[in-house]
Design a protein around this motif. Structure first.
Motif, mmCIF file in Angstrom:
data_model
loop_
_atom_site.group_PDB
_atom_site.id
_atom_site.type_symbol
_atom_site.label_atom_id
_atom_site.label_comp_id
_atom_site.label_asym_id
_atom_site.label_seq_id
_atom_site.Cartn_x
_atom_site.Cartn_y
_atom_site.Cartn_z
ATOM 1 N N UNK A 136 0.797 -1.053 0.039
ATOM 2 C CA UNK A 136 0.101 -0.031 -0.186
ATOM 3 C C UNK A 136 1.012 1.296 -0.163
ATOM 4 N N UNK A 137 0.859 1.861 -1.150
ATOM 5 C CA UNK A 137 1.987 2.951 -1.295
ATOM 6 C C UNK A 137 1.694 4.174 -1.314
ATOM 7 N N UNK A 138 0.135 4.309 -1.152
ATOM 8 C CA UNK A 138 -0.548 5.803 -1.449
ATOM 9 C C UNK A 138 -1.906 5.669 -0.574
ATOM 10 N N UNK A 139 -1.970 6.286 0.604
ATOM 11 C CA UNK A 139 -3.254 6.156 1.473
ATOM 12 C C UNK A 139 -4.247 6.949 0.536
ATOM 13 N N UNK A 140 -4.146 8.039 -0.037
ATOM 14 C CA UNK A 140 -4.931 8.775 -0.698
ATOM 15 C C UNK A 140 -5.448 8.012 -2.082
ATOM 16 N N UNK A 141 -4.721 7.239 -2.797
ATOM 17 C CA UNK A 141 -5.126 6.244 -3.857
ATOM 18 C C UNK A 141 -5.999 5.201 -3.307
ATOM 19 N N UNK A 142 -5.935 4.742 -2.121
ATOM 20 C CA UNK A 142 -6.575 3.587 -1.222
ATOM 21 C C UNK A 142 -7.978 4.055 -1.151
ATOM 22 N N UNK A 143 -8.107 5.418 -0.705
ATOM 23 C CA UNK A 143 -9.245 6.125 -0.248
ATOM 24 C C UNK A 143 -10.074 6.154 -1.564
ATOM 25 N N UNK A 144 -9.472 6.445 -2.473
ATOM 26 C CA UNK A 144 -9.912 6.598 -3.983
ATOM 27 C C UNK A 144 -10.660 5.279 -4.584
ATOM 28 N N UNK A 145 -9.834 4.004 -4.082
ATOM 29 C CA UNK A 145 -10.259 2.979 -4.491
ATOM 30 C C UNK A 145 -11.503 2.523 -3.705
ATOM 31 N N UNK A 146 -11.466 2.951 -2.428
ATOM 32 C CA UNK A 146 -12.775 2.488 -1.707
ATOM 33 C C UNK A 146 -14.037 3.157 -2.190
ATOM 34 N N UNK A 147 -13.987 4.554 -2.793
ATOM 35 C CA UNK A 147 -14.912 5.169 -3.516
ATOM 36 C C UNK A 147 -15.432 4.441 -4.750
ATOM 37 N N UNK A 148 -14.375 3.698 -5.414
ATOM 38 C CA UNK A 148 -14.530 3.076 -6.505
ATOM 39 C C UNK A 148 -15.298 1.869 -6.456
#
Length: 296
Positions: A136-148
C-alpha cells in the motif's frame, strides 16, 4: 523451526517479535518482517519467515505497538507514523543482536507494511535491501479505491466513525472501533468482495478483526510513494494485478521512483499471495532477489 521470543523498546512501549536464527554458522544477514493493516506476526507470516531462515537468513518478525503481543494502550490503534517509528526501533534493536550482520539487513513488509518499510528505508538510509509485497504505497489512492468499489457514501460513513473516535480520544474515552475487513456494505476499513474472507483467513483464533476508527481520518495523509525516491538500496516490489486493497498504479509509481527497484507481478488478488501457489511463486522470486543482493 527454532525461534526465540524477543522484545525491544519503541518510544517507551515494549514491542515483541519472533527471532529465527538462520541456518548456518556465524553472523547472518537478517530480514526484519512486519505485517500490514491491523495484522500481527501470527497472521500468516510464518511460512515466509521459515523459508528465509532455512535459506540461511536470520529473521525477526515483530508486532507494532497496540497490536498482538506488543504493548501499548489503547489496543488496535493504528497510527502510521508510530508504526514507522516501530520499524526504525526494530532496526536499531536487530543491528545489536548477536548472530546478525548489522551491515546486512533487509526490511520486509506486506500490504500496509509494504508502505511502512518504504518510508523506514528512506529515513534510515542504511538498509541493504527492501521487499514490499502487495504494498500500500498511497493512502489517498486507497481512499479513492474505496470510493470506486463502495461509493462515496462509504468513505463518508467511515469518516464519521473516525470523527467519533477522535472526539472520544479527546475526552479520554475508550476507542470507537470499526471492522478491519468486512463484506460489501459493511462499515469496515476494507470491504471489497475478497476482503472479509481473505483477511479473516489470516487471523489466528480469537484475534480481533477491528481497528480504532480514527485511522479513517489519517489514511489519506500517509503516502509512502512520496518518499520512494529516497530508497537507494535494491528493492523488490511484488504486485498483485487484481488487488482491491493496495492500488496497483500507486505501487507502480513508487517502483518507478526507486533507483534500484525490481518488480514482479502476479495475476491474483491482494490476499491470494499469502497462500498456495501464489505464495510459493512469490517466495521463489524473493529468495532469488535476496541471493543476488544480500546472499546468506
Amino acid at each position: 523451526m527454532q525461534r526465540q521470543d524477543l522484545s525491544f523498546d519503541s518510544h517507551g512501549v515494549t514491542c515483541r517479535g519472533y527471532f529465527y536464527p538462520g541456518a548456518g554458522d556465524g553472523a547472518r544477514p537478517c530480514i526484519i518482517m512486519g505485517h500490514g493493516f491491523a495484522a500481527t506476526r501470527d497472521c500468516g507470516l510464518a511460512p515466509f519467515a521459515e523459508a528465509f531462515a532455512a535459506a540461511g537468513y536470520s529473521v525477526f518478525v515483530f508486532d507494532y505497538r497496540h497490536f498482538g503481543a506488543s504493548g501499548g494502550e489503547p489496543r488496535q490503534l493504528l497510527i502510521p507514523e508510530r508504526e514507522v517509528e516501530d520499524w526504525l526501533s526494530a532496526l536499531a534493536f536487530v543491528r545489536r543482536l548477536d548472530g546478525v550482520q548489522a551491515e546486512a539487513i533487509c526490511l520486509w513488509g506486506t500490504s500496509f507494511g509494504g508502505g511502512l518499510v518504504t518510508v523506514a528505508a528512506a529515513r534510515d538510509g542504511q538498509v541493504q535491501a527492501v521487499i514490499a509485497q502487495c504494498p500500500m504505497m498511497d493512502g489517498l489512492a486507497s481512499v479513492r479505491a474505496v470510493i470506486g468499489y463502495a461509493g462515496l457514501g462509504q468513505v463518508l460513513r467511515l469518516s464519521a466513525h473516525g470523527v467519533v473516535d477522535v472526539l472520544r480520544s479527546l475526552v479520554g474515552a475508550s476507542p470507537h472501533y470499526i471492522a478491519s475487513a468486512g463484506r460489501p456494505g459493511d462499515v469496515a476499513a476494507m470491504s471489497a468482495e475478497d476482503c472479509h474472507e481473505g483477511y479473516t483467513a489470516l487471523l489466528p483464533p480469537e484475534a480481533p478483526n477491528k481497528v480504532a476508527a480514527r485511522i479513517s481520518t489519517r489514511l489519506a495523509l500517509f503516502r509512502p510513494v512520496r518518499e520512494a525516491a529516497k530508497v537507494r538500496c535494491p528493492a523488490l516490489l511484488l504486485l498483485c494485478e487484481q488487488d482491491t486493497v493496495a492500488p496497483l498504479a500507486a505501487a507502480e509509481k513508487a517502483a518507478a521512483r526507486m533507483p534500484l527497484a525490481e518488480v514482479q507481478r502476479y495475476p491474483v488478488g491482494h490476499f491470494d499471495v499469502y497462500l498456495g501457489e501464489a505464495r510459493a511463486r512469490s517466495l521463489r522470486d524473493q529468495l532469488d532477489f535476496l541471493a543476488r543482493h544480500l546472499p546468506a
